[in-house]
Design an enzyme around this catalytic site. Structure first.
Site, short mmCIF file in Angstrom:
data_model
loop_
_atom_site.label_atom_id
_atom_site.label_comp_id
_atom_site.label_asym_id
_atom_site.label_seq_id
_atom_site.Cartn_x
_atom_site.Cartn_y
_atom_site.Cartn_z
N GLY A 263 0.81 -1.20 0.00
CA GLY A 263 0.00 0.00 0.00
C GLY A 263 0.85 1.26 0.00
O GLY A 263 1.27 1.76 -1.04
N CYS A 264 1.12 1.77 1.18
CA CYS A 264 1.77 3.07 1.30
C CYS A 264 3.23 3.05 0.88
O CYS A 264 3.74 4.05 0.37
CB CYS A 264 1.61 3.59 2.73
SG CYS A 264 -0.12 3.78 3.21
#
Length: 214
Positions: free
Chosen positions: A150-151
């Site tokens: 994700g990030c």
């Protein structure tokens, strides 16, 4: 006949960006939400990555390399999270005063280290990270944090798009499942930056002149 891995990647997606001379470390969302058993976001892979990041931060600080942290926080209404918090409603818990939204003490920021609050995956999106790095003259972005799929991936993609060499020490990023973790490290290494060992990054940091990126 299906193409082999060598046909798909070797000579095409196996380049190296290497290291520059003015690095910064960005620690993405190593909050208690990921390291506290019982939390909706708890992940053993992140617990391990937090512990493995401690020596990386020690090396960066000893070399005078900037360390920047991020964490997620939303307005109680969730309005600043748009469709992201609608897609992942558990994020709505990350509001001011929520203990799980705080950075894990094992990698606690020093008083002089900036903590950026963000609402979306990339540490660049909606934050002053880009102008900060530019003002520091940074050329190499070392990413630690979670989640890998994700990030961290979003940071790697935006990092290369903003003109930085992206380095990801594999032991210093974590996810809730080995599948997306491994797949995204593979893809980051193929397209956006270099996924290397923590030992290699620590060796690079140790060899820098004191205050190289300040």
């Amino acid at each position: 006949m299906a193409a082999t891995r060598e046909q798909n990647y070797v000579g095409v997606f196996d380049g190296k960006v290497g290291y520059g001379t003015r690095p910064a470390v960005v620690v993405i969302d190593f909050t208690l939400a990921y390291t506290t058993p019982g939390s909706p976001f708890f992940a053993e892979g992140v617990v391990r990555a937090v512990a493995d990041t401690v020596p990386l931060l020690a090396a960066a600080r000893a070399a005078g390399v900037p360390v920047i942290h991020t964490r997620v926080e939303y307005h109680p209404s969730g309005a600043d999270g748009g469709w992201f918090v609608r897609k992942v409603p558990a994020l709505r818990k990350m509001v001011a005063g929520e203990p799980l939204a705080q950075i894990d003490p094992k990698v606690a920021p020093l008083p002089e280290e900036v903590v950026l609050v963000k609402q979306y995956p990339s540490p660049f999106f909606g934050t002053p990270l880009g102008p900060m790095l530019a003002a520091m003259g940074v050329d190499t972005l070392i990413l630690a944090g979670c989640s890998t799929s994700g990030c961290v991936r979003a940071g790697a993609l935006d990092g290369v798009q903003h003109g930085y060499r992206v380095i990801v020490p594999r032991e210093c990023v974590g996810d809730r499942h080995d599948g997306p973790h491994d797949a995204n490290l593979f893809d980051i290494h193929a397209k956006y930056g270099d996924v290397v060992s923590r030992e290699e990054v620590v060796s690079y940091l140790t060899g820098l002149p004191r205050g190289a990126a300040t």
